[in-house]
Design a protein around this motif. Structure first.
Motif, PDB file in Angstrom:
ATOM      1  N   CYS A  37      -1.259  -5.870   4.574  1.00 21.69           N
ATOM      2  CA  CYS A  37      -0.298  -5.154   3.839  1.00 21.69           C
ATOM      3  C   CYS A  37      -0.554  -4.075   2.828  1.00 21.69           C
ATOM      4  O   CYS A  37      -1.350  -4.282   1.976  1.00 21.69           O
ATOM      5  CB  CYS A  37       1.118  -5.761   3.323  1.00 21.69           C
ATOM      6  SG  CYS A  37       1.874  -6.993   4.478  1.00 21.69           S
ATOM      7  N   VAL A  39       0.763  -2.144  -0.197  1.00 19.81           N
ATOM      8  CA  VAL A  39       1.798  -2.304  -1.308  1.00 19.81           C
ATOM      9  C   VAL A  39       1.932  -1.507  -2.326  1.00 19.81           C
ATOM     10  O   VAL A  39       0.782  -0.898  -2.760  1.00 19.81           O
ATOM     11  CB  VAL A  39       1.778  -3.852  -1.652  1.00 19.81           C
ATOM     12  CG1 VAL A  39       2.047  -4.843  -0.540  1.00 19.81           C
ATOM     13  CG2 VAL A  39       0.589  -4.093  -2.593  1.00 19.81           C
ATOM     14  N   VAL A  41       2.533  -2.101  -6.272  1.00 18.62           N
ATOM     15  CA  VAL A  41       2.708  -3.185  -7.326  1.00 18.62           C
ATOM     16  C   VAL A  41       3.489  -2.497  -8.798  1.00 18.62           C
ATOM     17  O   VAL A  41       2.745  -1.604  -9.239  1.00 18.62           O
ATOM     18  CB  VAL A  41       1.328  -3.857  -7.794  1.00 18.62           C
ATOM     19  CG1 VAL A  41       1.421  -4.861  -8.642  1.00 18.62           C
ATOM     20  CG2 VAL A  41       0.970  -4.520  -6.413  1.00 18.62           C
ATOM     21  N   SER A  47       4.695   1.676 -12.232  1.00 16.94           N
ATOM     22  CA  SER A  47       4.072   1.031 -10.942  1.00 16.94           C
ATOM     23  C   SER A  47       2.383   1.416 -11.250  1.00 16.94           C
ATOM     24  O   SER A  47       2.094   2.258 -12.043  1.00 16.94           O
ATOM     25  CB  SER A  47       4.462   1.855  -9.598  1.00 16.94           C
ATOM     26  OG  SER A  47       5.694   1.776  -9.357  1.00 16.94           O
ATOM     27  N   ARG A 185       9.808 -12.073  -8.602  1.00 16.29           N
ATOM     28  CA  ARG A 185       8.452 -11.339  -8.817  1.00 16.29           C
ATOM     29  C   ARG A 185       7.421 -12.340  -8.812  1.00 16.29           C
ATOM     30  O   ARG A 185       7.584 -13.671  -8.453  1.00 16.29           O
ATOM     31  CB  ARG A 185       8.681 -10.904 -10.348  1.00 16.29           C
ATOM     32  CG  ARG A 185       9.741  -9.745 -10.493  1.00 16.29           C
ATOM     33  CD  ARG A 185      10.044  -9.351 -12.115  1.00 16.29           C
ATOM     34  NE  ARG A 185      10.899  -8.155 -12.126  1.00 16.29           N
ATOM     35  CZ  ARG A 185      10.619  -7.058 -12.246  1.00 16.29           C
ATOM     36  NH1 ARG A 185       9.072  -6.742 -12.355  1.00 16.29           N
ATOM     37  NH2 ARG A 185      11.576  -5.826 -12.317  1.00 16.29           N
ATOM     38  N   TRP A 217       5.382  -9.110 -11.994  1.00 16.42           N
ATOM     39  CA  TRP A 217       5.190  -7.794 -11.275  1.00 16.42           C
ATOM     40  C   TRP A 217       6.155  -7.979  -9.702  1.00 16.42           C
ATOM     41  O   TRP A 217       6.223  -8.984  -9.061  1.00 16.42           O
ATOM     42  CB  TRP A 217       3.758  -7.730 -10.886  1.00 16.42           C
ATOM     43  CG  TRP A 217       2.944  -7.716 -11.966  1.00 16.42           C
ATOM     44  CD1 TRP A 217       2.464  -8.638 -12.753  1.00 16.42           C
ATOM     45  CD2 TRP A 217       2.454  -6.515 -12.616  1.00 16.42           C
ATOM     46  NE1 TRP A 217       1.762  -8.247 -13.790  1.00 16.42           N
ATOM     47  CE2 TRP A 217       1.627  -6.891 -13.605  1.00 16.42           C
ATOM     48  CE3 TRP A 217       2.788  -5.001 -12.383  1.00 16.42           C
ATOM     49  CZ2 TRP A 217       0.996  -5.937 -14.629  1.00 16.42           C
ATOM     50  CZ3 TRP A 217       2.115  -4.071 -13.068  1.00 16.42           C
ATOM     51  CH2 TRP A 217       1.317  -4.443 -14.375  1.00 16.42           C
ATOM     52  N   THR A 218       6.426  -6.713  -9.380  1.00 16.77           N
ATOM     53  CA  THR A 218       7.003  -6.717  -8.096  1.00 16.77           C
ATOM     54  C   THR A 218       5.915  -6.110  -7.134  1.00 16.77           C
ATOM     55  O   THR A 218       4.910  -5.432  -7.666  1.00 16.77           O
ATOM     56  CB  THR A 218       8.210  -5.592  -7.969  1.00 16.77           C
ATOM     57  OG1 THR A 218       7.772  -4.506  -8.457  1.00 16.77           O
ATOM     58  CG2 THR A 218       9.373  -6.033  -8.764  1.00 16.77           C
ATOM     59  N   ILE A 219       5.918  -6.875  -5.897  1.00 14.37           N
ATOM     60  CA  ILE A 219       4.811  -6.363  -4.889  1.00 14.37           C
ATOM     61  C   ILE A 219       5.825  -5.946  -3.925  1.00 14.37           C
ATOM     62  O   ILE A 219       6.535  -6.796  -2.918  1.00 14.37           O
ATOM     63  CB  ILE A 219       4.047  -7.417  -4.444  1.00 14.37           C
ATOM     64  CG1 ILE A 219       3.180  -7.900  -5.686  1.00 14.37           C
ATOM     65  CG2 ILE A 219       3.087  -6.890  -3.475  1.00 14.37           C
ATOM     66  CD1 ILE A 219       2.296  -9.170  -5.360  1.00 14.37           C
ATOM     67  N   THR A 220       5.798  -4.504  -3.573  1.00 14.58           N
ATOM     68  CA  THR A 220       6.849  -3.851  -2.693  1.00 14.58           C
ATOM     69  C   THR A 220       5.656  -3.538  -1.420  1.00 14.58           C
ATOM     70  O   THR A 220       5.101  -2.478  -1.489  1.00 14.58           O
ATOM     71  CB  THR A 220       7.481  -2.746  -3.263  1.00 14.58           C
ATOM     72  OG1 THR A 220       8.188  -3.121  -4.280  1.00 14.58           O
ATOM     73  CG2 THR A 220       8.623  -2.141  -2.216  1.00 14.58           C
ATOM     74  N   VAL A 221       6.120  -4.115  -0.141  1.00 18.31           N
ATOM     75  CA  VAL A 221       5.535  -3.620   1.079  1.00 18.31           C
ATOM     76  C   VAL A 221       5.853  -2.278   1.716  1.00 18.31           C
ATOM     77  O   VAL A 221       7.369  -2.021   1.650  1.00 18.31           O
ATOM     78  CB  VAL A 221       5.770  -4.722   2.081  1.00 18.31           C
ATOM     79  CG1 VAL A 221       4.986  -4.243   3.662  1.00 18.31           C
ATOM     80  CG2 VAL A 221       5.140  -5.963   1.615  1.00 18.31           C
ATOM     81  N   GLN A 222       4.920  -1.427   1.886  1.00 23.06           N
ATOM     82  CA  GLN A 222       5.541   0.069   2.400  1.00 23.06           C
ATOM     83  C   GLN A 222       5.352   0.076   3.870  1.00 23.06           C
ATOM     84  O   GLN A 222       4.756  -0.633   4.541  1.00 23.06           O
ATOM     85  CB  GLN A 222       4.193   0.937   1.772  1.00 23.06           C
ATOM     86  CG  GLN A 222       3.966   1.013   0.443  1.00 23.06           C
ATOM     87  CD  GLN A 222       5.389   1.307  -0.473  1.00 23.06           C
ATOM     88  OE1 GLN A 222       5.801   2.584  -0.141  1.00 23.06           O
ATOM     89  NE2 GLN A 222       6.132   0.398  -0.880  1.00 23.06           N
ATOM     90  N   GLU A 223       6.291   0.530   4.494  1.00 24.81           N
ATOM     91  CA  GLU A 223       6.450   0.657   5.702  1.00 24.81           C
ATOM     92  C   GLU A 223       5.549   1.574   6.481  1.00 24.81           C
ATOM     93  O   GLU A 223       5.083   2.750   5.944  1.00 24.81           O
ATOM     94  CB  GLU A 223       7.947   1.253   6.055  1.00 24.81           C
ATOM     95  CG  GLU A 223       9.182   0.301   5.770  1.00 24.81           C
ATOM     96  CD  GLU A 223       9.185  -0.929   6.405  1.00 24.81           C
ATOM     97  OE1 GLU A 223       8.474  -1.213   7.584  1.00 24.81           O
ATOM     98  OE2 GLU A 223       9.683  -2.130   5.631  1.00 24.81           O
TER      99      GLU A 223
END
Length: 223
Positions: A37, A39, A41, A47, A185, A217-223
């Motif tokens: 993925c 992401v 972070v 970020s 998180r 930490w947040t780990i946000t998956v990018q589309e």
């Protein structure tokens, strides 16, 4: 409250704790879910950003994070199949993650090696080589940084050297295990039992001996 009621409440709390533990994903499960993925972070200081000019300097920003590609590695492959390291109780087949800077040829987020235990182990290893004993302290100082002492304003076990993006393939300082923390998180843990920390007052990422607010930490998956 009667002894019977107290015992009942204690049993319920114990059962709830066991239930939460049973459903909590393992570090390998977390790594597997993010493998491949792209992401962003983010932490309490914003970020993670890698300087687009030098592709090395790592900071944090509230504007826009640098996309990172999550890649998994088996622990036993990092240690050459011997399964050695500070986390001796870890499964050799467990999955670790590396964060590659998207758009770079081969750069991964990397931490600084530090701490008294690592320094002592390095000195001991060097003592078995032809290096003159008088030179060993200088070599250790060059390759292994120091942790803060107990009289530091935050206490001992910290290291304020910032993360960098270093050339791969990922080695000991570029692979990490993921831990699920409060509120969805993550704790991001090095092989040397230290955690990524958002050092928000100067927008860098350093290392801490524990996983509390600054280390989540947040780990946000990018589309």
């Amino acid at each position: 409250m009667s002894p019977a009621e107290d015992e009942s409440i204690s049993s319920d709390a114990s059962a709830m704790s066991e239930s939460e533990s049973a459903v909590s994903p393992s570090p390998s499960d977390l790594a597997r879910s993010l493998d491949g993925c792209t992401v962003i972070v983010g932490g309490v200081g914003g970020s993670i950003c890698v300087n687009p000019r030098d592709r090395t300097t790592v900071t944090t920003s509230w504007r826009q994070g640098t996309p990172l590609r999550v890649e998994t590695r088996q622990r036993k492959n990092i240690f050459g199949g011997e399964g050695e390291g500070d986390n001796e109780d870890e499964d050799d087949d467990s999955l670790l993650v590396a964060f590659r800077v998207v758009g770079s040829a081969n750069r991964y987020l990397s931490v600084t090696l530090y701490g008294d235990e690592v320094r002592n182990a390095t000195a001991e290893a060097l003592s078995q080589t032809p290096i003159l004993p008088a030179l060993i302290p200088g070599v250790v100082d060059y390759v292994v940084d120091r942790s803060t002492s107990t009289d530091n304003f935050e206490g001992g076990g910290y290291n304020y050297s910032p993360h960098r993006a270093e050339t791969g393939p990922p080695g000991l300082l570029q692979v990490f295990s993921l831990e699920r923390a409060v509120g969805g998180r993550y704790g991001i843990k090095s092989l040397f039992n230290t955690y990524w920390r958002s050092q928000h007052w100067n927008r860098t990422i350093s290392q801490s001996p524990h996983c509390l607010g600054d280390e989540r930490w947040t780990i946000t998956v990018q589309e």
